[in-house]
Write a protein that holds these residues in place. Structure first.
Motif, PDB file in Angstrom:
ATOM      1  N   PRO A 102       0.823  -1.221  -0.311  1.00 27.70           N
ATOM      2  CA  PRO A 102      -0.115  -0.009   0.213  1.00 27.70           C
ATOM      3  C   PRO A 102       0.485   1.434  -0.009  1.00 27.70           C
ATOM      4  O   PRO A 102       0.727   2.408  -0.932  1.00 27.70           O
ATOM      5  CB  PRO A 102      -1.247  -0.248   1.211  1.00 27.70           C
ATOM      6  N   ILE A 103       1.859   1.457   0.450  1.00 28.71           N
ATOM      7  CA  ILE A 103       2.721   2.352   0.352  1.00 28.71           C
ATOM      8  C   ILE A 103       3.264   2.765  -0.493  1.00 28.71           C
ATOM      9  O   ILE A 103       3.611   3.523  -1.090  1.00 28.71           O
ATOM     10  CB  ILE A 103       4.260   2.365   1.876  1.00 28.71           C
ATOM     11  N   LEU A 104       3.734   2.191  -1.289  1.00 25.17           N
ATOM     12  CA  LEU A 104       4.442   1.469  -2.762  1.00 25.17           C
ATOM     13  C   LEU A 104       3.787   2.450  -3.812  1.00 25.17           C
ATOM     14  O   LEU A 104       3.836   2.856  -4.015  1.00 25.17           O
ATOM     15  CB  LEU A 104       5.470   0.783  -2.994  1.00 25.17           C
ATOM     16  N   LEU A 105       2.709   1.996  -3.569  1.00 25.92           N
ATOM     17  CA  LEU A 105       1.135   2.173  -4.677  1.00 25.92           C
ATOM     18  C   LEU A 105       0.936   3.514  -3.923  1.00 25.92           C
ATOM     19  O   LEU A 105       0.771   4.539  -5.607  1.00 25.92           O
ATOM     20  CB  LEU A 105       0.174   1.557  -4.860  1.00 25.92           C
ATOM     21  N   GLU A 106       0.884   4.265  -3.451  1.00 28.49           N
ATOM     22  CA  GLU A 106       0.358   5.543  -3.015  1.00 28.49           C
ATOM     23  C   GLU A 106       2.166   6.403  -3.319  1.00 28.49           C
ATOM     24  O   GLU A 106       1.510   7.812  -4.299  1.00 28.49           O
ATOM     25  CB  GLU A 106       0.520   6.023  -1.380  1.00 28.49           C
TER      26      GLU A 106
ATOM     27  N   LEU B 207       3.051  10.118   3.106  1.00 23.12           N
ATOM     28  CA  LEU B 207       3.102   8.419   3.970  1.00 23.12           C
ATOM     29  C   LEU B 207       3.251   8.594   4.898  1.00 23.12           C
ATOM     30  O   LEU B 207       2.998   7.216   5.411  1.00 23.12           O
ATOM     31  CB  LEU B 207       4.768   8.225   3.468  1.00 23.12           C
ATOM     32  N   LYS B 208       3.144   9.461   6.221  1.00 19.15           N
ATOM     33  CA  LYS B 208       3.005   9.164   7.370  1.00 19.15           C
ATOM     34  C   LYS B 208       1.569   8.723   8.065  1.00 19.15           C
ATOM     35  O   LYS B 208       1.533   8.011   9.201  1.00 19.15           O
ATOM     36  CB  LYS B 208       4.280   9.763   8.438  1.00 19.15           C
ATOM     37  N   ALA B 209       0.885   9.452   7.505  1.00 15.64           N
ATOM     38  CA  ALA B 209      -0.234   9.402   7.552  1.00 15.64           C
ATOM     39  C   ALA B 209      -1.502   8.285   7.529  1.00 15.64           C
ATOM     40  O   ALA B 209      -1.708   7.949   8.252  1.00 15.64           O
ATOM     41  CB  ALA B 209      -1.042  10.528   7.622  1.00 15.64           C
ATOM     42  N   MET B 210      -0.672   7.702   6.000  1.00 16.41           N
ATOM     43  CA  MET B 210      -1.562   7.331   5.329  1.00 16.41           C
ATOM     44  C   MET B 210      -1.173   5.548   6.044  1.00 16.41           C
ATOM     45  O   MET B 210      -1.693   4.596   5.772  1.00 16.41           O
ATOM     46  CB  MET B 210      -1.200   6.883   3.668  1.00 16.41           C
ATOM     47  N   SER B 211       0.343   5.451   6.482  1.00 15.93           N
ATOM     48  CA  SER B 211       0.678   4.163   6.852  1.00 15.93           C
ATOM     49  C   SER B 211       0.390   3.865   8.079  1.00 15.93           C
ATOM     50  O   SER B 211      -0.543   2.602   8.331  1.00 15.93           O
ATOM     51  CB  SER B 211       2.137   4.005   7.274  1.00 15.93           C
ATOM     52  N   GLN B 212      -0.278   4.444   8.760  1.00 15.48           N
ATOM     53  CA  GLN B 212      -1.719   4.293   9.752  1.00 15.48           C
ATOM     54  C   GLN B 212      -2.395   4.117   9.646  1.00 15.48           C
ATOM     55  O   GLN B 212      -3.060   2.560  10.286  1.00 15.48           O
ATOM     56  CB  GLN B 212      -1.286   5.278  10.936  1.00 15.48           C
TER      57      GLN B 212
ATOM     58  N   GLN C  78      -5.035  -2.361   8.862  1.00 18.62           N
ATOM     59  CA  GLN C  78      -5.611  -2.801   9.510  1.00 18.62           C
ATOM     60  C   GLN C  78      -6.230  -4.445  10.281  1.00 18.62           C
ATOM     61  O   GLN C  78      -5.489  -5.457   9.383  1.00 18.62           O
ATOM     62  CB  GLN C  78      -7.245  -2.817   8.383  1.00 18.62           C
ATOM     63  N   VAL C  79      -7.031  -3.905  11.094  1.00 17.70           N
ATOM     64  CA  VAL C  79      -6.997  -5.283  11.958  1.00 17.70           C
ATOM     65  C   VAL C  79      -8.823  -5.462  11.102  1.00 17.70           C
ATOM     66  O   VAL C  79      -9.738  -4.793  11.957  1.00 17.70           O
ATOM     67  CB  VAL C  79      -6.934  -5.052  13.532  1.00 17.70           C
ATOM     68  N   CYS C  80      -8.690  -7.080  11.143  1.00 23.08           N
ATOM     69  CA  CYS C  80     -10.171  -6.909  10.255  1.00 23.08           C
ATOM     70  C   CYS C  80     -11.268  -7.307  11.795  1.00 23.08           C
ATOM     71  O   CYS C  80     -12.633  -6.731  11.219  1.00 23.08           O
ATOM     72  CB  CYS C  80     -10.328  -8.459   9.788  1.00 23.08           C
ATOM     73  N   SER C  81     -11.142  -8.044  12.419  1.00 21.51           N
ATOM     74  CA  SER C  81     -12.336  -7.998  13.667  1.00 21.51           C
ATOM     75  C   SER C  81     -12.513  -6.488  14.311  1.00 21.51           C
ATOM     76  O   SER C  81     -13.986  -5.943  14.260  1.00 21.51           O
ATOM     77  CB  SER C  81     -11.272  -9.046  15.063  1.00 21.51           C
ATOM     78  N   GLU C  82     -11.974  -5.463  13.774  1.00 21.94           N
ATOM     79  CA  GLU C  82     -11.732  -4.396  14.230  1.00 21.94           C
ATOM     80  C   GLU C  82     -12.697  -3.951  13.650  1.00 21.94           C
ATOM     81  O   GLU C  82     -13.892  -3.435  13.595  1.00 21.94           O
ATOM     82  CB  GLU C  82     -10.526  -3.443  14.580  1.00 21.94           C
ATOM     83  N   HIS C  83     -12.853  -4.084  12.113  1.00 23.51           N
ATOM     84  CA  HIS C  83     -13.864  -3.887  10.852  1.00 23.51           C
ATOM     85  C   HIS C  83     -15.137  -4.311  10.692  1.00 23.51           C
ATOM     86  O   HIS C  83     -16.215  -3.510  11.038  1.00 23.51           O
ATOM     87  CB  HIS C  83     -13.064  -3.996   9.356  1.00 23.51           C
ATOM     88  N   LEU C  84     -14.814  -5.679  11.767  1.00 20.26           N
ATOM     89  CA  LEU C  84     -16.458  -6.434  11.846  1.00 20.26           C
ATOM     90  C   LEU C  84     -17.437  -6.126  12.818  1.00 20.26           C
ATOM     91  O   LEU C  84     -18.136  -6.140  12.776  1.00 20.26           O
ATOM     92  CB  LEU C  84     -15.444  -8.072  11.517  1.00 20.26           C
ATOM     93  N   GLU C  85     -17.016  -5.216  13.635  1.00 17.14           N
ATOM     94  CA  GLU C  85     -17.052  -4.999  14.524  1.00 17.14           C
ATOM     95  C   GLU C  85     -18.031  -3.686  14.950  1.00 17.14           C
ATOM     96  O   GLU C  85     -18.805  -3.700  15.224  1.00 17.14           O
ATOM     97  CB  GLU C  85     -16.030  -5.211  16.393  1.00 17.14           C
ATOM     98  N   LYS C  86     -16.940  -2.623  14.156  1.00 16.76           N
ATOM     99  CA  LYS C  86     -17.784  -1.466  13.025  1.00 16.76           C
ATOM    100  C   LYS C  86     -18.795  -2.044  12.599  1.00 16.76           C
ATOM    101  O   LYS C  86     -20.352  -1.440  12.556  1.00 16.76           O
ATOM    102  CB  LYS C  86     -17.001  -0.536  13.012  1.00 16.76           C
ATOM    103  N   VAL C  87     -18.813  -2.652  11.851  1.00 18.33           N
ATOM    104  CA  VAL C  87     -20.516  -3.198  10.563  1.00 18.33           C
ATOM    105  C   VAL C  87     -21.432  -4.101  11.235  1.00 18.33           C
ATOM    106  O   VAL C  87     -22.398  -3.665  11.349  1.00 18.33           O
ATOM    107  CB  VAL C  87     -19.268  -4.182   9.650  1.00 18.33           C
ATOM    108  N   LYS C  88     -21.043  -4.726  12.572  1.00 25.98           N
ATOM    109  CA  LYS C  88     -21.580  -5.061  13.453  1.00 25.98           C
ATOM    110  C   LYS C  88     -22.740  -4.533  13.796  1.00 25.98           C
ATOM    111  O   LYS C  88     -23.806  -4.232  13.994  1.00 25.98           O
ATOM    112  CB  LYS C  88     -21.113  -6.597  13.952  1.00 25.98           C
ATOM    113  N   THR C  89     -22.228  -3.516  14.345  1.00 30.73           N
ATOM    114  CA  THR C  89     -22.687  -1.768  15.467  1.00 30.73           C
ATOM    115  C   THR C  89     -22.954  -1.060  14.666  1.00 30.73           C
ATOM    116  O   THR C  89     -24.419  -0.811  15.206  1.00 30.73           O
ATOM    117  CB  THR C  89     -21.718  -1.512  16.350  1.00 30.73           C
TER     118      THR C  89
END
Length: 146
Positions: A95-99, A116-121, A125-136
């Motif tokens: 992802p960083i190289l593509l940016e 890049l500093k901002a984008m790298s953060q 990503q952690v999948c379970s965190e995204h799944l929890e957001k979708v569930k909520t």
């Protein structure tokens, strides 16, 4: 324009360049410089020197390396210390190289590094965190419908 030298341990930089090519196609001024077992820092510096010969003088140069403080990083630091048109970022991933490839024609090197500093953060990503957001979000939507 910013030319890019990707470096890291083993075939990592070669694979990263090939992977970016699958998405963006062949890129000019994108050079992979691998560091193999048994090579020393002087060998890697020679490889960097050869790679830099192929880069137009008017280009800024960004080294993207795998590990902060590793041999690819240390070898590049000696060039950066002597040339203000160069800089480096450690911890490169696809992802960083593509940016970098999408912005290098539009931004100066320092501005690109700030992006890049901002984008790298955001690229880690952690999948379970995204799944929890979708569930909520789905639960909130159902409650609103009642």
């Amino acid at each position: 324009m910013i030319s890019v030298i990707i470096s890291g341990h083993g075939d990592f930089p070669i694979a990263l360049k090939e992977s970016s090519g699958m998405i963006f196609g062949e890129e000019n001024n994108l050079i992979a410089v691998p560091f193999f077992k048994g090579e020393g820092i002087q060998t890697l510096q020679e490889k960097y020197h050869q790679a830099l010969k192929d880069i137009p003088e008017e280009h800024e140069v960004l080294f993207l390396v795998d590990i902060f403080g590793g041999t690819p990083y240390n070898a590049a630091a000696s060039f950066i210390a002597e040339d203000q048109r160069m800089d480096m970022a450690a911890g490169v991933n696809l992802p960083i190289l593509l940016e970098v490839l999408s912005l290098r024609e539009h931004l100066a090197l320092k501005d690109l590094l700030n992006n890049l500093k901002a984008m790298s953060q955001q690229s880690f990503q952690v999948c379970s965190e995204h799944l929890e957001k979708v569930k909520t979000a789905n639960q909130d939507t159902r409650e609103d419908e009642l």
